[in-house]
Design a protein around this motif. Structure first.
Motif, short mmCIF file in Angstrom:
data_model
loop_
_atom_site.label_atom_id
_atom_site.label_comp_id
_atom_site.label_asym_id
_atom_site.label_seq_id
_atom_site.Cartn_x
_atom_site.Cartn_y
_atom_site.Cartn_z
N PRO A 26 0.82 -1.22 0.00
CA PRO A 26 0.00 0.00 0.00
C PRO A 26 0.85 1.26 0.00
CG PRO A 26 -0.60 -1.46 1.82
CD PRO A 26 0.59 -2.05 1.17
N GLY A 27 0.27 2.30 -0.57
CA GLY A 27 0.90 3.61 -0.51
C GLY A 27 1.50 4.12 -1.80
N SER A 28 1.32 3.38 -2.90
CA SER A 28 1.86 3.84 -4.18
C SER A 28 0.73 3.98 -5.19
CB SER A 28 2.91 2.85 -4.72
OG SER A 28 2.29 1.64 -5.09
N LEU A 29 1.01 4.70 -6.25
CA LEU A 29 0.02 4.88 -7.30
C LEU A 29 -0.31 3.55 -7.97
CD1 LEU A 29 -1.70 6.89 -8.89
CD2 LEU A 29 0.24 7.22 -10.41
N GLU A 30 0.70 2.69 -8.15
CA GLU A 30 0.46 1.37 -8.74
C GLU A 30 -0.48 0.55 -7.86
OE1 GLU A 30 3.55 2.60 -8.27
OE2 GLU A 30 4.06 3.10 -10.35
N TRP A 31 -0.27 0.64 -6.53
CA TRP A 31 -1.15 -0.07 -5.60
C TRP A 31 -2.58 0.45 -5.70
CZ3 TRP A 31 -3.99 2.06 -1.63
CH2 TRP A 31 -4.66 1.16 -0.82
N PHE A 32 -2.76 1.77 -5.77
CA PHE A 32 -4.08 2.39 -5.90
C PHE A 32 -4.80 1.86 -7.13
CE2 PHE A 32 -6.51 5.90 -7.85
CZ PHE A 32 -7.50 6.07 -6.89
N ARG A 33 -4.11 1.85 -8.25
CA ARG A 33 -4.70 1.37 -9.51
C ARG A 33 -5.07 -0.11 -9.40
NH1 ARG A 33 -2.90 -1.14 -13.98
NH2 ARG A 33 -3.82 -0.55 -15.96
N ALA A 34 -4.15 -0.92 -8.88
CA ALA A 34 -4.40 -2.37 -8.75
C ALA A 34 -5.53 -2.66 -7.78
CB ALA A 34 -3.12 -3.08 -8.32
N ALA A 35 -5.59 -1.94 -6.66
CA ALA A 35 -6.66 -2.15 -5.69
C ALA A 35 -8.02 -1.82 -6.30
CB ALA A 35 -6.41 -1.30 -4.44
N ALA A 36 -8.07 -0.73 -7.06
CA ALA A 36 -9.34 -0.36 -7.70
C ALA A 36 -9.78 -1.42 -8.69
CB ALA A 36 -9.19 1.00 -8.39
N LEU A 37 -8.86 -1.87 -9.54
CA LEU A 37 -9.22 -2.82 -10.59
C LEU A 37 -9.58 -4.19 -10.04
CD1 LEU A 37 -6.56 -1.85 -13.26
CD2 LEU A 37 -9.01 -1.42 -13.35
N THR A 38 -8.81 -4.71 -9.11
CA THR A 38 -9.06 -6.07 -8.63
C THR A 38 -10.20 -6.14 -7.62
OG1 THR A 38 -7.35 -5.86 -6.93
CG2 THR A 38 -6.69 -6.82 -9.03
N ARG A 39 -10.24 -5.21 -6.69
CA ARG A 39 -11.24 -5.30 -5.63
C ARG A 39 -12.62 -4.85 -6.09
NH1 ARG A 39 -7.13 -3.16 -0.93
NH2 ARG A 39 -5.93 -5.10 -0.82
N ALA A 40 -12.70 -3.93 -7.02
CA ALA A 40 -14.01 -3.51 -7.53
C ALA A 40 -14.65 -4.64 -8.33
CB ALA A 40 -13.88 -2.27 -8.39
N ALA A 41 -13.84 -5.36 -9.09
CA ALA A 41 -14.38 -6.48 -9.87
C ALA A 41 -14.98 -7.54 -8.94
CB ALA A 41 -13.28 -7.09 -10.73
N GLU A 42 -14.35 -7.76 -7.80
CA GLU A 42 -14.87 -8.72 -6.84
C GLU A 42 -16.21 -8.27 -6.26
OE1 GLU A 42 -11.78 -8.95 -3.94
OE2 GLU A 42 -10.41 -10.00 -5.28
#
Length: 106
Positions: free
Chosen positions: A67-83
């Motif tokens: 957590p804490g990076s722009l890459e993490w923000f993007r990945a969290a949005a894409l993977t967790r929203a799909a779930e």
């Protein structure tokens, strides 16, 4: 960077959005319940994903983003929203005109 969340079959109906402020996600949604759900997408836990672009050369397997990076923000949005059954649209923030570029002055 800003991400918008919408139902998969209704891309024009944005139900929530999140903005990366440089250190955390700021979530906005008209519905308090939806806002709380989207805030859970950005809980400070690592995201594990299969993305060859994030691996060192020659490595295999999944990548863990802390957590804490722009890459993490993007990945969290894409993977967790799909779930959660939501689709994601990434909206780049435009900073304004680029101005003079000395490298382009031939």
């Amino acid at each position: 960077m800003r991400v918008e969340f919408h139902p998969p079959d209704e891309p024009e109906r944005v139900v929530a959005e999140a903005v990366w402020d440089g250190s955390r996600a700021v979530v906005r949604a008209p519905d308090e319940e939806r806002r709380a759900a989207v805030e859970r997408f950005f809980r400070f836990t690592p995201v594990v994903l299969e993305d060859p672009a994030l691996r060192p050369r020659g490595a295999r397997g999944e990548t863990m983003l802390q957590p804490g990076s722009l890459e993490w923000f993007r990945a969290a949005a894409l993977t967790r929203a799909a779930e959660a059954g939501l689709a994601v649209r990434i909206v780049p923030e435009v900073a304004g005109p680029g101005g003079w570029d000395p490298a382009a002055a031939y």
